[in-house]
Design an enzyme around this catalytic site. Structure first.
Site, mmCIF file in Angstrom:
data_model
loop_
_atom_site.group_PDB
_atom_site.id
_atom_site.type_symbol
_atom_site.label_atom_id
_atom_site.label_comp_id
_atom_site.label_asym_id
_atom_site.label_seq_id
_atom_site.Cartn_x
_atom_site.Cartn_y
_atom_site.Cartn_z
ATOM 1 N N GLU A 52 -73.193 18.430 -78.377
ATOM 2 C CA GLU A 52 -74.320 19.230 -77.753
ATOM 3 C C GLU A 52 -74.144 20.555 -77.634
ATOM 4 O O GLU A 52 -73.119 20.810 -76.899
ATOM 5 C CB GLU A 52 -75.261 18.618 -76.791
ATOM 6 N N LYS A 53 -75.362 21.338 -77.796
ATOM 7 C CA LYS A 53 -75.306 22.773 -77.244
ATOM 8 C C LYS A 53 -75.332 22.505 -75.697
ATOM 9 O O LYS A 53 -76.208 21.530 -75.500
ATOM 10 C CB LYS A 53 -76.511 23.603 -77.679
ATOM 11 N N LYS A 79 -77.263 10.942 -57.778
ATOM 12 C CA LYS A 79 -78.521 11.541 -57.107
ATOM 13 C C LYS A 79 -78.457 11.481 -55.700
ATOM 14 O O LYS A 79 -78.266 10.484 -55.108
ATOM 15 C CB LYS A 79 -79.731 10.734 -57.790
ATOM 16 N N GLU A 135 -85.258 9.973 -69.299
ATOM 17 C CA GLU A 135 -84.541 11.187 -68.699
ATOM 18 C C GLU A 135 -84.506 12.324 -69.486
ATOM 19 O O GLU A 135 -84.264 12.448 -70.708
ATOM 20 C CB GLU A 135 -83.088 10.918 -68.465
ATOM 21 N N ARG A 153 -84.187 -0.078 -67.144
ATOM 22 C CA ARG A 153 -84.232 -0.883 -65.758
ATOM 23 C C ARG A 153 -85.000 -0.169 -64.740
ATOM 24 O O ARG A 153 -85.796 0.883 -65.094
ATOM 25 C CB ARG A 153 -82.768 -0.974 -65.276
ATOM 26 N N VAL A 186 -83.158 2.974 -58.735
ATOM 27 C CA VAL A 186 -83.326 3.238 -57.323
ATOM 28 C C VAL A 186 -84.427 3.890 -56.867
ATOM 29 O O VAL A 186 -85.053 3.553 -55.828
ATOM 30 C CB VAL A 186 -82.119 4.145 -56.957
HETATM 31 C C1 MV4 Z 1 -76.210 17.931 -70.395
HETATM 32 C C2 MV4 Z 1 -75.936 19.198 -69.621
HETATM 33 C C3 MV4 Z 1 -76.293 20.271 -70.374
HETATM 34 N N1 MV4 Z 1 -76.318 20.276 -71.605
HETATM 35 N N2 MV4 Z 1 -76.221 18.183 -71.865
HETATM 36 C C4 MV4 Z 1 -75.045 14.574 -67.155
HETATM 37 C C5 MV4 Z 1 -75.185 13.349 -66.907
HETATM 38 C C6 MV4 Z 1 -75.720 12.927 -68.349
HETATM 39 N N3 MV4 Z 1 -76.598 12.179 -68.384
HETATM 40 C C7 MV4 Z 1 -75.920 14.129 -69.038
HETATM 41 N N4 MV4 Z 1 -75.351 15.252 -68.085
HETATM 42 C C8 MV4 Z 1 -75.674 16.588 -68.666
HETATM 43 N N5 MV4 Z 1 -76.024 16.674 -70.038
HETATM 44 C C9 MV4 Z 1 -76.231 19.116 -72.413
HETATM 45 N N6 MV4 Z 1 -76.376 19.403 -73.618
HETATM 46 C C10 MV4 Z 1 -75.963 18.711 -68.347
HETATM 47 C C11 MV4 Z 1 -75.618 17.602 -67.717
HETATM 48 C C12 MV4 Z 1 -75.570 17.374 -66.322
HETATM 49 C C13 MV4 Z 1 -76.503 17.027 -65.565
HETATM 50 C C14 MV4 Z 1 -77.620 16.577 -65.904
HETATM 51 C C15 MV4 Z 1 -78.532 15.809 -65.095
HETATM 52 C C16 MV4 Z 1 -78.047 15.840 -63.647
HETATM 53 C C17 MV4 Z 1 -77.223 16.454 -63.261
HETATM 54 C C18 MV4 Z 1 -76.020 16.807 -64.059
HETATM 55 C C19 MV4 Z 1 -75.052 17.511 -63.654
HETATM 56 C C20 MV4 Z 1 -73.965 18.138 -64.428
HETATM 57 C C21 MV4 Z 1 -74.589 18.054 -65.863
#
Ligand code: MV4
Length: 445
Positions: free
Chosen positions: A200-201, A237, A275, A292, A295
């Protein structure tokens, strides 16, 4: 309605489920490991069955033992809570074979969202915005290189069986992609027995904002607004709140509609969460669906005045939902209190709680399973309480939280309370000016 529910979980969520069952006149069965024999969920349930040794694999993840406990107690449903078996499609399938209702979505729904690439394809077809990236799993490093070049760096590699941050690699320059590709693939194979990865970007400094949804067995889906979960550390979190200080009523409506589309695309049944990543221009993108109860569900409960566990049980029993969407009427902030040392890299701090004073008063809800004399076992998650502050405005909720945290006395183990007190006093946090990167630059004094 169900007569007896077995709760396949422990800690605060087991208590939370028992409480709603009580109010609904449903009998409860607790299961517990030898390490949890003195736990409150064991005492508060109508019946309790020891299902194995301390290690999760021997107890809370031991499906044959759990099914045996359900059989001997004659439970007609199982609530999995969060974690453990909550998103295990095989477990949901076995429940069905035993004619015991799994309180959650069907195995197909769990599976379709468990594979992130498949989930993304489903969202594209449903017209839900997703982060630009590869249309399929990557087949070779050469393909990855070409795709990254076309898309432009930075990019992120993600495991299709991952989620929650495991097996991810951010790549800033072409020179790094080969190594990142190999390590991401190897990590995915080792962690999930599935080495599928996609690209992904990379969205820089995003916010993590999720929409609570509910769908019934008859195709009706509604949303219950957002929770802002941007305050995280190493994909854990720490604080969640609703409404998000970053969201406008217009954006809430758009994201709510997208979340309903997402859940409707798989005919989702039960409560769940979509999300989203939200960039600085307020563009939002589907990231994952959690099939689900989470929390942080209590934050939503408090701002819309609604029992999500009761709704989840009713949906599982075949009761139709109204289909009405909900908007936040209050502001709620939740701090997760962990038995960890915030001054020592958040190292787990299990042990016996010698002194305890729990906060209360106007605008405070505490969901917790701890008591004075309770020993926190080292085997499970280190979360020991959730403090939720509820007020009419965000400013007041922060003040109420700070007051409650200052009242909280937990002796015998280290906790994250001092961290949260300092966070509540932080200017940037108080302004609502934070992204998922905020905690990286936050220094504990
Ligand atoms: C991302 C991102 C930036 N760009 N995808 C982290 C957990 C997983 N659910 C996906 N995550 C991320 N995906 C793209 N294309 C940044 C994160 C990410 C993040 C996302 C939500 C909450 C905290 C985070 C901490 C670091 C990176």
């Amino acid at each position: 309605m169900f007569k007896k529910i077995l709760i396949a979980n422990r800690g605060e969520i087991a208590l939370r489920i028992i409480r709603t069952c009580r109010e609904m006149g449903i009998q409860t069965v607790a299961i517990y490991s030898t390490a949890d024999k003195d736990s409150l969920h064991v005492r508060f349930a109508d019946e309790a069955v020891c299902i194995g040794k301390a290690q999760s694999a021997d107890s809370y993840l031991n499906i044959p033992h759990i099914m045996a406990a359900a059989e001997i107690t004659n439970a007609d449903a199982i609530h999995p809570g969060y974690g453990f078996l909550a998103e295990n499609a095989g477990f949901a399938e076995i429940c069905a074979q035993y004619n015991i209702k799994f309180i959650g979505p069907t195995p197909d729904m769990i599976r379709s969202m468990g594979d992130k690439m498949t989930a993304k394809e489903t969202m594209i077809r449903a017209g839900v915005p997703v982060i630009p990236g590869s249309e399929n799993l990557l087949q070779s490093v050469a393909e990855a290189k070409q795709l990254a070049k076309d898309m432009g760096y930075p990019i992120i590699l993600k495991a299709t069986a991952g989620g929650g941050g495991k097996g991810m690699r951010v790549v800033w320059h072409e020179e790094e992609i080969e190594k990142a590709y190999d390590t991401a693939k190897a990590e995915a194979a080792a962690s999930f027995k599935n080495d599928g990865i996609y690209m992904e970007k990379f969205v820089e400094e995003p916010r993590h904002i999720e929409i609570q949804v509910a769908g019934d067995q008859y195709g009706t889906v509604c949303h219950m607004s957002e929770r802002d979960c941007s305050i995280q550390r190493r994909h854990q979190k720490l604080v969640e709140e609703s409404p998000s200080p970053f969201i406008t009523p217009e954006l809430r409506q758009k994201m709510g509609e997208a979340a309903i589309k997402a859940a409707s695309a798989i005919n989702y049944e039960s409560v769940g969460t979509i999300e989203f990543l939200v960039d600085k221009h307020r563009n939002f993108y589907f990231m994952e669906m959690n099939t689900r109860i989470q929390v942080e569900h209590g934050v939503t409960e408090e701002v819309i005045s609604f029992d999500l566990i009761k709704e989840q049980i009713k949906i599982a029993a075949g009761v139709p939902i109204s289909g009405k969407n909900y908007e936040p009427k209050m502001h709620a902030i939740e701090c997760r209190i962990n038995a960890e040392d915030p001054y020592n890299d958040f190292r787990p701090s299990p042990g016996t709680i010698t002194v305890l004073h729990t906060p209360g008063g106007h605008g405070i809800r505490v969901d917790s399973h701890i008591y004075a004399g309770y020993t926190i076992p080292p085997y499970y998650d280190s979360m020991i309480a959730k403090v939720i502050a509820i007020a009419q405005t965000r400013e007041e909720a922060i003040s109420t939280m700070e007051r409650a945290l200052s009242e909280y006395v937990i002796e015998g183990v280290k906790t994250t309370i001092p961290f949260h007190i300092q966070l509540m006093r932080n200017e940037q946090f108080r302004e609502g000016n934070f992204t998922t990167k905020f905690i990286e630059t936050f220094e504990l004094k």
